[in-house]
Write an enzyme that holds these catalytic residues in place. Structure first.
Site, PDB file in Angstrom:
ATOM      1  N   LYS A  55     -17.907   0.617  32.824  1.00  0.00           N
ATOM      2  CA  LYS A  55     -16.842   1.573  33.166  1.00  0.00           C
ATOM      3  C   LYS A  55     -16.227   2.153  31.896  1.00  0.00           C
ATOM      4  CE  LYS A  55     -16.366  -0.699  37.600  1.00  0.00           C
ATOM      5  NZ  LYS A  55     -15.786  -1.781  38.387  1.00  0.00           N
ATOM      6  N   GLN A  99     -10.507  -5.651  37.667  1.00  0.00           N
ATOM      7  CA  GLN A  99     -11.863  -6.014  38.085  1.00  0.00           C
ATOM      8  C   GLN A  99     -11.836  -7.203  39.053  1.00  0.00           C
ATOM      9  OE1 GLN A  99     -14.808  -4.345  37.310  1.00  0.00           O
ATOM     10  NE2 GLN A  99     -15.701  -5.732  38.812  1.00  0.00           N
ATOM     11  N   ASP A 122      -8.985   3.045  41.660  1.00  0.00           N
ATOM     12  CA  ASP A 122     -10.090   2.261  42.221  1.00  0.00           C
ATOM     13  C   ASP A 122      -9.877   2.028  43.721  1.00  0.00           C
ATOM     14  OD1 ASP A 122     -12.551   0.990  41.773  1.00  0.00           O
ATOM     15  OD2 ASP A 122     -11.614  -0.984  41.578  1.00  0.00           O
TER      16      ASP A 122
END
Ligand code: NAP
Length: 280
Positions: A55, A99, A122
């Site tokens: 990312k 994450q 996200d």
């Protein structure tokens, strides 16, 4: 007729080219204030470290910056919440990625929900999910939103089609089901307690595999002409669906690798750029 390959790698590359131009425009307008995606990695899970690195690399390719926060395996919920608070308060940070998964002692849901919805690029917060489900403006969860972009790009018709989603996780199964529903598909969600799974899958015009088990969904369960979307990626370059047994009979499919994976990252970056554009 040969099946259409839903080429996520190619579309992600095309998106990155367009995003680089948008990042440059933001920079020009804001006199060099480059958009920043903050990534938080907690613990030492090698797969998570790889995903975060990928990312960060994607940020670089489009000219954006990534701010890497790495926290030890022993991090507590309160410590992680306080890091998220700092990023929420930092006006240079446009997007925050925590994450998944975090170590077991951490209340992941509480931490996800601490992310300011404007920075939730996200798409992991309950608020973001609720807004998306209600058809209001919100960043969708990156993997399902990436799948939807891919289906739209290849003009896969969804209205009135029967989509069967196998998996109901907060980051994948549930949000993709809501997105398909919002696109007027008729949606069935299956999970580990579902009975008669193969028969249900046999009814699907669109099958989404989000199970997390290599080649769990057998090719013979899938009807001829169906669209096959495989979110899984396992050693040996196989997904959650036994693709080799269905490639000759389906109308379109996402390859593994090179289908859903690249679209997840490209969508995360696209949503960060969108957040930055709103801020400038
Ligand atoms: P997850 O949280 O482990 O969820 C798996 C889901 O599959 C659960 O809802 C579970 O049902 C269901 N399931 C398990 N066994 C089943 C069975 N025998 N029959 C029917 N359903 C069953 O996984 P996830 O995070 O959603 O990920 C799913 C897949 O997508 C994985 O392969 C993962 O690697 C992949 N993924 C890819 C990306 C990407 O960017 N490419 C991103 C995220 C995930 P219950 O709810 O009943 O337990």
């Amino acid at each position: 007729m040969a099946a259409i390959i839903l080429d996520g790698k190619a579309l992600a590359q095309q998106m990155e080219g367009e995003l680089a131009l948008r990042v440059k425009a933001i920079n020009d307008k804001s006199h060099g204030n480059t958009p920043i995606l903050a990534t938080i990695l907690v613990g030492e899970d090698p797969a998570s470290a790889t995903y975060v690195r990928m990312k960060g690399n994607a940020c670089q390719r489009v000219g954006m910056e990534s701010l890497r926060i790495v926290l030890p395996q022993t991090t507590t919920t309160d410590e992680l919440l306080s890091e998220i608070d700092k990023l929420n308060a930092n006006p240079s940070v446009q997007g925050i990625l925590l994450q998944h998964p975090v170590p077991a002692q951490i209340d992941e849901r509480r931490c996800f929900d601490r992310i300011n919805v404007e920075k939730d690029v996200d798409g992991v917060t309950v608020l973001g999910f609720g807004k998306m489900a209600m058809g209001e403006s919100a960043y969708g969860s990156a993997t399902p939103a990436g799948i939807m972009r891919l289906l739209q790009h290849y003009k896969i018709s969804l209205a009135g089609k029967h989509a069967v989603v196998v998996g109901r996780s907060p980051i994948l199964g549930k949000p993709i089901a809501m997105m398909l529903l919002n696109a007027h598909a008729t949606v069935t969600i299956c999970h580990s307690k579902t009975q008669g799974l193969s028969e249900i899958i046999g009814l699907a015009d669109i099958v989404v595999g989000a199970v997390g088990k290599p080649e769990f969904i057998k090719g013979t369960w899938i009807k001829e002409g169906a669209v096959v979307v495989d979110a899984g990626y396992h050693p040996g370059s196989v997904g959650d669906i036994e693709l080799s047994a269905v490639i000759d009979r389906c109308s379109a499919y996402t390859p593994v690798p090179g289908g859903v994976g690249p679209m997840t990252i490209a969508t995360l970056i696209a949503q960060t750029v969108e957040a930055a554009e709103k801020n400038k």
